[in-house]
Scaffold this motif. Structure first.
Motif, PDB file in Angstrom:
ATOM      1  N   GLY A  38      11.054  -8.774 -11.263  1.00 32.02           N
ATOM      2  CA  GLY A  38      10.432  -9.970 -11.809  1.00 32.02           C
ATOM      3  C   GLY A  38       9.873 -10.948 -10.812  1.00 32.02           C
ATOM      4  O   GLY A  38       9.256 -11.948 -11.190  1.00 32.02           O
ATOM      5  N   ALA A  39      10.083 -10.706  -9.511  1.00 32.54           N
ATOM      6  CA  ALA A  39       9.600 -11.642  -8.496  1.00 32.54           C
ATOM      7  C   ALA A  39       8.103 -11.511  -8.281  1.00 32.54           C
ATOM      8  O   ALA A  39       7.523 -10.435  -8.460  1.00 32.54           O
ATOM      9  CB  ALA A  39      10.327 -11.412  -7.185  1.00 32.54           C
ATOM     10  N   GLU A  40       7.494 -12.610  -7.884  1.00 34.23           N
ATOM     11  CA  GLU A  40       6.130 -12.567  -7.375  1.00 34.23           C
ATOM     12  C   GLU A  40       6.278 -12.304  -5.882  1.00 34.23           C
ATOM     13  O   GLU A  40       7.031 -13.002  -5.194  1.00 34.23           O
ATOM     14  CB  GLU A  40       5.426 -13.893  -7.626  1.00 34.23           C
ATOM     15  N   VAL A  41       5.588 -11.294  -5.367  1.00 30.45           N
ATOM     16  CA  VAL A  41       5.871 -10.805  -4.026  1.00 30.45           C
ATOM     17  C   VAL A  41       4.673 -10.956  -3.089  1.00 30.45           C
ATOM     18  O   VAL A  41       3.557 -10.547  -3.427  1.00 30.45           O
ATOM     19  CB  VAL A  41       6.303  -9.322  -4.066  1.00 30.45           C
ATOM     20  N   ILE A  42       4.934 -11.533  -1.940  1.00 32.93           N
ATOM     21  CA  ILE A  42       3.948 -11.600  -0.865  1.00 32.93           C
ATOM     22  C   ILE A  42       4.280 -10.464   0.087  1.00 32.93           C
ATOM     23  O   ILE A  42       5.384 -10.404   0.638  1.00 32.93           O
ATOM     24  CB  ILE A  42       4.026 -12.939  -0.117  1.00 32.93           C
ATOM     25  N   ILE A  43       3.370  -9.518   0.241  1.00 34.51           N
ATOM     26  CA  ILE A  43       3.623  -8.383   1.120  1.00 34.51           C
ATOM     27  C   ILE A  43       2.831  -8.576   2.411  1.00 34.51           C
ATOM     28  O   ILE A  43       1.650  -8.883   2.407  1.00 34.51           O
ATOM     29  CB  ILE A  43       3.285  -7.038   0.445  1.00 34.51           C
ATOM     30  N   THR A  44       3.528  -8.404   3.529  1.00 31.88           N
ATOM     31  CA  THR A  44       2.934  -8.666   4.826  1.00 31.88           C
ATOM     32  C   THR A  44       3.144  -7.495   5.776  1.00 31.88           C
ATOM     33  O   THR A  44       4.121  -6.758   5.671  1.00 31.88           O
ATOM     34  CB  THR A  44       3.527  -9.933   5.477  1.00 31.88           C
ATOM     35  N   ALA A  45       2.213  -7.347   6.676  1.00 27.41           N
ATOM     36  CA  ALA A  45       2.272  -6.359   7.744  1.00 27.41           C
ATOM     37  C   ALA A  45       1.018  -6.555   8.583  1.00 27.41           C
ATOM     38  O   ALA A  45       0.126  -7.327   8.214  1.00 27.41           O
ATOM     39  CB  ALA A  45       2.337  -4.922   7.207  1.00 27.41           C
ATOM     40  N   ARG A  46       0.948  -5.864   9.692  1.00 24.63           N
ATOM     41  CA  ARG A  46      -0.277  -5.939  10.500  1.00 24.63           C
ATOM     42  C   ARG A  46      -1.405  -5.134   9.867  1.00 24.63           C
ATOM     43  O   ARG A  46      -2.566  -5.447  10.051  1.00 24.63           O
ATOM     44  CB  ARG A  46       0.008  -5.431  11.918  1.00 24.63           C
ATOM     45  N   ARG A  47      -1.053  -4.097   9.089  1.00 26.31           N
ATOM     46  CA  ARG A  47      -2.067  -3.205   8.508  1.00 26.31           C
ATOM     47  C   ARG A  47      -2.373  -3.588   7.067  1.00 26.31           C
ATOM     48  O   ARG A  47      -1.703  -3.159   6.138  1.00 26.31           O
ATOM     49  CB  ARG A  47      -1.576  -1.760   8.584  1.00 26.31           C
TER      50      ARG A  47
END
Length: 260
Positions: A38-47
């Motif tokens: 149920g979370a709103e997700v910020i996905i991060t990485a260099r690519r």
């Protein structure tokens, strides 16, 4: 005890989560689990291209994901990521500090560049992200949960990965230090310590003769699956773990307590 209460314990509806190193492996899986909860997700990485692939692949839950590039080894990049995240959805409630790397070679062959690459990503990067997240939570008076992804190699050792094991030991101690200082701000800090978990990256090794020897040294006689980490991750991220801070939770089929 009523079922509605139990069902809500692990519910992340209304929460904002940020996952580092989400382009592959554990991070990719964790992002999908959090979105499904149920979370709103910020996905991060260099690519960034790999992140967009994740959004497209996981289907409906992908509507709750936002791609924001970040290099955890750069303080400026970390700050910029949190600025962008704040402009999209606000200050995150949950941080999954997952970005990491390992360079496998004998101790005497590791160079200074190898050391810097591993420690800057695994330890300094985790510190940058956790510190920036905590400052922002405190500034807006928001409680939160920081989950540092460590490893059982933070407490035991294995050949050929000295900088990795040292960095993960640092992550465990950093978890406890941050938990102590952030408790008064209602920010929980815990560590998840996976054992050997089968992923695309280590599939060949785990299925080799050396991998079979390793498996037989695990009391449970098996490697972990990504799904083994779902419950422990949600415990630390959700209200189900509201009284937990400074904990280092091993998920390893009893490998850590083995003498082998």
């Amino acid at each position: 005890m009523d079922n509605e209460y139990l069902n809500k314990l692990f519910d992340l509806s209304g929460k904002i989560a940020l996952v580092t190193g989400a382009s592959s492996g554990l991070g990719r899986h964790f992002a999908a689990v959090l979105a499904s909860a149920g979370a709103e997700v910020i996905i991060t990485a260099r690519r960034g291209d790999k992140l967009q692939e994740l959004v497209e692949e996981i289907g409906p839950a992908g509507r709750q994901m936002h791609v924001v590039p970040m290099d955890v080894t750069s303080a400026a990049s970390v700050t910029a990521c949190f600025d962008q995240a704040a402009s999209i959805v606000g200050v995150p409630d949950i941080i999954i500090n997952n970005a990491g790397q390992a360079i496998t070679k004998p101790l005497l062959e590791h160079s200074e560049a190898d050391w810097d690459s591993v420690l800057n990503t695994n330890l300094k990067g985790a510190w940058f992200v956790a510190s920036e997240a905590a400052r922002r939570m405190v500034a807006v008076g928001k409680p939160g949960s920081i989950v540092n992804i460590a490893s059982i190699l933070g407490e035991r050792v294995a050949g050929g990965v000295a900088p990795y094991a040292i960095s993960k030991a640092g992550v465990l101690q950093a978890t406890k230090a941050m938990a102590l200082e952030l408790a008064r701000h209602k920010i929980r800090v815990n560590a998840l310590m996976p054992g050997y978990v089968a992923t695309d990256l280590n599939h060949d090794f785990l299925n080799s003769e050396a991998g079979e020897k390793l498996r037989m040294g695990i009391p449970g006689r098996c490697f972990g699956k990504l799904s083994d980490l779902d419950g422990p991750l949600l415990l630390l991220a959700s209200d189900a773990g509201a009284a937990m801070s400074g904990s280092c939770l091993a998920v390893d089929h009893a490998h850590l307590v083995s003498s082998l």
